[in-house]
Each structure stands twice: as structure tokens, then as C-alpha cells.
Design an enzyme around this catalytic site. Structure first.
Site, PDB file in Angstrom:
ATOM      1  N   GLY A   1       0.820  -1.203   0.000  1.00  0.00           N
ATOM      2  CA  GLY A   1       0.000   0.000   0.000  1.00  0.00           C
ATOM      3  C   GLY A   1       0.852   1.250   0.000  1.00  0.00           C
TER       4      GLY A   1
ATOM      5  N   GLY B   1      -0.260  -5.059   0.324  1.00  0.00           N
ATOM      6  CA  GLY B   1      -1.472  -4.909  -0.468  1.00  0.00           C
ATOM      7  C   GLY B   1      -1.456  -5.698  -1.758  1.00  0.00           C
TER       8      GLY B   1
ATOM      9  N   ASP C   1      -1.980  -7.887   6.986  1.00  0.00           N
ATOM     10  CA  ASP C   1      -3.416  -7.641   6.840  1.00  0.00           C
ATOM     11  C   ASP C   1      -3.869  -8.064   5.438  1.00  0.00           C
ATOM     12  OD1 ASP C   1      -2.111  -5.474   5.570  1.00  0.00           O
ATOM     13  OD2 ASP C   1      -3.833  -4.155   5.909  1.00  0.00           O
TER      14      ASP C   1
ATOM     15  N   GLU D   1       4.993  -6.547   7.515  1.00  0.00           N
ATOM     16  CA  GLU D   1       4.332  -5.504   8.305  1.00  0.00           C
ATOM     17  C   GLU D   1       4.798  -5.407   9.747  1.00  0.00           C
ATOM     18  OE1 GLU D   1       1.813  -6.150   4.749  1.00  0.00           O
ATOM     19  OE2 GLU D   1       2.880  -7.450   6.148  1.00  0.00           O
TER      20      GLU D   1
END
Length: 359
Positions: A73, A121, A152, A144
Site C-alpha cells: 500500500g 497490499g 493484513d 508488516e
């Protein structure tokens, strides 16, 4: 572009049709195609269009440039918003997670070409798809925990369903998996050498109208090469033995007891991560094993993500890795044993702003 290709959108996301294929090309090559909120919205709109178009039989996700599909992301944008108490995390993650779930249940075959770097992402856009193609250049990772965060975009669901404790190892270390190891870890389905990709891509554009998942798999199988696992598979016994525990303290102790070169290198890597990120990640992984769907896992990830967005570790992790690049984050608390159950519990409490999937 071929003669039967139709351009629809040219920008950070290129959306077009090529024969039977609806192409989604992430188009920020200088940023290794890092995903923005606007790109997420454009992907969702394109999936609407392709689903209703009878001429489109297959969706193809690919990345522009030669460095990778997607590096994750737009971390810098999230950093700037978090610093000033903004709401980009809430909006971006909410919409992104809904698209992740949509990809998993998409009615048409969805092929992800996972060449080069696939992180964060990018994993969410690719690893929930029905046909996941990797190459000898693939490097899949969810680093992360280095940012005070956790894997996530459904990462806890994917990693919790990897063989043995391979997913736990990948989540807590942030290590990348090669194409061969990605297939071994069930993050990918087929290994296709890059030399074979142009021919495979061309074959997909000629897929029959209304092609089924089996039709598309048969096309991919013509170009795929059998592979055995890489370094992660080679260390599977140690990984299963040391990462099978329910607490970070036990995992760290097991690695120290083992004392092998791999175990000690792994211990050093874990020691560089956010202590609270590690504990939240481990609990999310264990929780995901008890859930019945990706959507359930995403609801829990969203709760935790909003707590992360408000945390000091998230801003500090991005500062150290992306902004100042000093690689010296100051974590709070600084040690795993200082992260109390009360600190962790805040990431799992129900919220008034829960993630809600459209009907």
C-alpha cells in the site's frame, strides 16, 4: 497492445480488454506499483464492468515494469495521515479489504501474475485469486511487523492456513518466499518460468467464451513447471518445532534453545520487529485458524488495523524504514515481555466502526 485490445483507462491503473481477458495492470512502476486508495476504487469499478461483460472470460492482474507486481500500500500516505490524526487508514483499509474479499469470491476466473516483488497490499490483490502464477523472480512477503503492524489484507487468513507453522514463520519474521516456496506455502498455485509468460498470456486472451476455472487451469498447466520447495521448505521441521507455541516468549525461547544457524538468524530478525506488532500478529494468526471465512478474518484485521493506525509504533516504524531510513525504530514498549495482555486486548475489542461488507 494487440489489434483486438481496447483501452478503457490509462493512469495509475490501466484497465483494458484483450480478447477474452479483462486486464488490470497496476501502473506505478517507479513505486513498484504501490497501491493507492484511488487505484483500489478503480479496481472495484473495473471488476463491476468485467463481471457484466459477456466478452470477458478471464481477469488478469499484472504489474507494469520489471520490478514486481506490487510493493504494498501507499505507506507514505498512511504515515502522513496517521501523524495528524487523519482517517486515511480507516477509509483505505475498509475499501481495500472489501475488494480483497470480492476477489476471493469473484465469479469469473481471476489470474494473478505474481512476478517479482509481491508484498502487503499486493498479496491482498493476488493471493485471494483463483489462479496464482509465480516465477523464478517472485518474492512474496508480508513484512508488516517491521512497521508495528501485522499481515493484513487477509494475510492472517492465508498464513494461518499454510502448512504447519510456515505461515507463522513468514508473518513473524517478514521474510520473503520465493516462487517455489510460495507454492509450497499455498500462497500460489503454479510456477511458470518468465520465458513462458508471453505465450501463456497470449493463450489466456484466446480462452473460450464463458471459460470455466477448469478451462483456465488447463491453459496455465500447459506452461507450468513442477517445483519443490525452496529454503523455507528445507527448514520445515525446525520451523514447525519452534513456531508452534501460543506466545512470543515461548517461540523466542525455542529458537534460542535450538541454537542452529537458521534458528539464531531467525531470532535476530524477530528481535528487530515491533514487540507489540509481534504479539498482535501471533494472536491474529491463531484466531484466524478458528474462523470459517476470509471475511471473518478481515473483520478482525480491520479492528486491529484501526488500533495500529492510532499507535506510536506504526508512525515510528514507517519513519525508520521509509522516511528517515535510519533503520533504528524506537518501539514502545521496547521488549516483548513488556507487551502486556491489556495492550494486546485493545486490538481485538469490537468497535462501533466495524467493517461491513456490501450485500
Amino acid at each position: 497492445m494487440s489489434d483486438n485490445a481496447t483501452a478503457v483507462v490509462e493512469g495509475d491503473l490501466i484497465v483494458r480488454s484483450e480478447g477474452a481477458v479483462g486486464v488490470l495492470r497496476l501502473n506505478r512502476p517507479k513505486a513498484i506499483n504501490a497501491l493507492t486508495l484511488e487505484m483500489t476504487r478503480e479496481i472495484d469499478a473495473a471488476l463491476d464492468s468485467f463481471e457484466l461483460d459477456p466478452a470477458i472470460s478471464v481477469i488478469l492482474l499484472e504489474g507494469a515494469g520489471d520490478r514486481g507486481l506490487c510493493a504494498g500500500g501507499d505507506i507514505r500516505g498512511l504515515y502522513e495521515s496517521a501523524r495528524v490524526g487523519g482517517d486515511l487508514g480507516k477509509v483505505f483499509w475498509g475499501e481495500e479489504y472489501i475488494v480483497n474479499a470480492r476477489i476471493e469470491s469473484y465469479p469469473k476466473p481471476y489470474v494473478a501474475y505474481m512476478d517479482g516483488i509481491v508484498m502487503g497490499g499486493g498479496v491482498g490483490l493476488a493471493c485471494h485469486s483463483s489462479h496464482r502464477v509465480v516465477t523464478e523472480k517472485t518474492r512474496i512477503g508480508m513484512p508488516e511487523v517491521s512497521l508495528g503492524f501485522f499481515p493484513d489484507v487477509g494475510g492472517t487468513w492465508l498464513l494461518s492456513h499454510a502448512p504447519g507453522e510456515v505461515g507463522t514463520y513468514l508473518a513473524l519474521t517478514g521474510q520473503t518466499a520465493s516462487g517455489a516456496d510460495a507454492v509450497y506455502a499455498k500462497l500460489a498455485d503454479a510456477f511458470v518460468p518468465t520465458t513462458q509468460w508471453p505465450a501463456l498470456r497470449s493463450a489466456l486472451t484466446q480462452a473460450p467464451r464463458g471459460a470455466t476455472h477448469a478451462d483456465v487451469q488447463a491453459i496455465i498447466d500447459r506452461f507450468a513447471t513442477p517445483v519443490s520447495g525452496g529454503p523455507i521448505a528445507a527448514n520445515r521441521d525446525l520451523i514447525d518445532r519452534c513456531f508452534a507455541f501460543e506466545t512470543m516468549e515461548e517461540i523466542v525461547a525455542a529458537l534460542a534453545r535450538d541454537g542452529s544457524e537458521f534458528a539464531l538468524a531467525t531470532l535476530k530478525t524477530i528481535g528487530e520487529k515491533s514487540p507489540r506488532g509481534l504479539k498482535v500478529t501471533l494472536r491474529l494468526l491463531r484466531q484466524a485458524r478458528t474462523l470459517s471465512s476470509l471475511k471473518q478474518a478481515l473483520v478482525h484485521e480491520y479492528r486491529a488495523a484501526l488500533e495500529v493506525f492510532a499507535s506510536q509504533d506504526f508512525v515510528e516504524g514507517i519513519r525508520a524504514a521509509i522516511v528517515d531510513k535510519d533503520r533504528n525504530p524506537i518501539w514502545v514498549p521496547p521488549r516483548i515481555e513488556d507487551v502486556t495482555p491489556e495492550i494486546v486486548e485493545a486490538y481485538f475489542a469490537p468497535r462501533k466502526d466495524e467493517l461491513v461488507f456490501p450485500d
